[in-house]
Design an enzyme around this catalytic site. Structure first.
Site, PDB file in Angstrom:
ATOM      1  N   ASP A  66      -0.452  -7.619   1.831  1.00  0.00           N
ATOM      2  CA  ASP A  66       0.090  -6.261   1.745  1.00  0.00           C
ATOM      3  C   ASP A  66       1.612  -6.303   1.767  1.00  0.00           C
ATOM      4  OD1 ASP A  66       0.401  -3.539   1.721  1.00  0.00           O
ATOM      5  OD2 ASP A  66      -0.334  -3.215   3.770  1.00  0.00           O
ATOM      6  N   HIS A  93       0.814  -1.213   0.000  1.00  0.00           N
ATOM      7  CA  HIS A  93       0.000   0.000   0.000  1.00  0.00           C
ATOM      8  C   HIS A  93       0.855   1.273   0.000  1.00  0.00           C
ATOM      9  CE1 HIS A  93       0.330   0.032   4.556  1.00  0.00           C
ATOM     10  NE2 HIS A  93       0.413   1.325   4.294  1.00  0.00           N
ATOM     11  N   SER A 101       4.433   2.599   7.850  1.00  0.00           N
ATOM     12  CA  SER A 101       4.017   1.628   6.844  1.00  0.00           C
ATOM     13  C   SER A 101       5.226   1.008   6.163  1.00  0.00           C
ATOM     14  CB  SER A 101       3.157   2.310   5.767  1.00  0.00           C
ATOM     15  OG  SER A 101       1.906   2.672   6.280  1.00  0.00           O
TER      16      SER A 101
END
Length: 280
Positions: free
Chosen positions: A132, A84, A228
């Site tokens: 992910d 992502h 992230s």
């Protein structure tokens, strides 16, 4: 439930240079809003500044020379991060990696690596964050640079329970306050326990915690806005990738990480990394 675009990074001190950098950084981060979520501080409590010599695999993923995500060196030419962190058609021309320094600013040392390919897991679901994970192949090699070293990866799940806790660490560069765009220069790390899968699924229901995910964290100890793609390290080996979590960092909702030992994730990695760097 509303999906909020924020960041997954350790919450510490520092400031962004300008509003455009803030918007760029926020555009690739994920947090989910939970109704009736406990209202506690978004800062990491217990986190400390990291020495890059202790985490030489840690990278800063940069777009237009601005930090957007974390990543980890796993091979002489490959790094791993969250899918992502990139758009559906990521262009490596605008992406670089910074390694070899705990300071994310280019004028403070470290090495900039040019990116050749960005390979997103073909089964990545941007709605649920299933699978992910993405691989980044650089031009040249990571070898031969000070404080730039691959980390071994776990090849089997780790058993943990409330009676047999397993503590891991998560590291990254992150904001002090989720409502103000502050970003530190120095890498931070915090020690957190793995959360049993059934407990994590129960807490996050009805949001899906899929079989490509693992969970970690405890009250007031969590990854937070901006990390992230960063590493979850257990027993000195890479076990997970920061994926998503609660909007209120450090709440009773555990952070959710992509599991490197999940079947589809491990199969994806093995297509490009022929030899796993470690055994669990």
């Amino acid at each position: 439930m509303e999906l909020l675009v924020v960041a997954l990074l350790l919450c510490v001190t520092g400031t962004f240079a300008d509003s455009s950098q803030i918007e760029l950084w926020r555009s690739v981060q994920v947090r989910r809003n939970i109704r009736n979520e406990p209202q506690i501080s978004g800062r990491i409590i217990g986190g400390i500044e990291a020495n890059i010599g202790d985490v030489p695999f840690q990278l800063s993923v940069r777009r237009f020379d601005h930090h957007i995500c974390g990543a980890s060196v796993i091979d002489s030419s490959f790094a791993i991060t969250a899918a992502h962190c990139f758009s559906s058609n990521p262009d490596p021309e605008f992406i670089t990696l910074l390694g070899g320094s705990a300071n994310r600013t280019e004028d403070a040392g470290g090495v900039i690596f040019e990116v050749k390919d960005i390979i997103v897991h073909p089964g990545f679901n941007p709605n649920t964050y299933h699978n992910d994970v993405a691989l980044i192949r650089i031009e040249g090699t990571f070898a031969g640079f000070e404080n730039v070293t691959p980390i071994a990866m776990h090849s089997a799940p780790i058993f943990s329970s409330n009676f047999n806790p397993v503590y891991c660490s998560v590291s990254g560069w992150g904001i002090t306050n989720m409502y103000v765009g502050n970003l530190p220069e120095i890498l931070r790390v915090v020690r957190i326990p793995l959360v049993p899968y059934t407990e994590c699924r129960r807490k996050w229901s009805p949001l899906a915690v899929t079989n490509s995910m693992i969970c970690a964290g405890e009250l007031r100890r969590d990854a937070c806005n901006g990390d992230s793609g960063g590493p979850l390290v257990c027993n000195d080996k890479l076990y997970g990738i920061v994926s998503w979590g609660a909007y209120q960092c450090g709440s009773s909702y555990p952070g959710v990480y992509t599991s490197l030992t999940a079947r589809d994730v491990a199969s994806f990695i093995s297509q490009y990394i022929t030899t796993q760097n470690g055994e669990s």
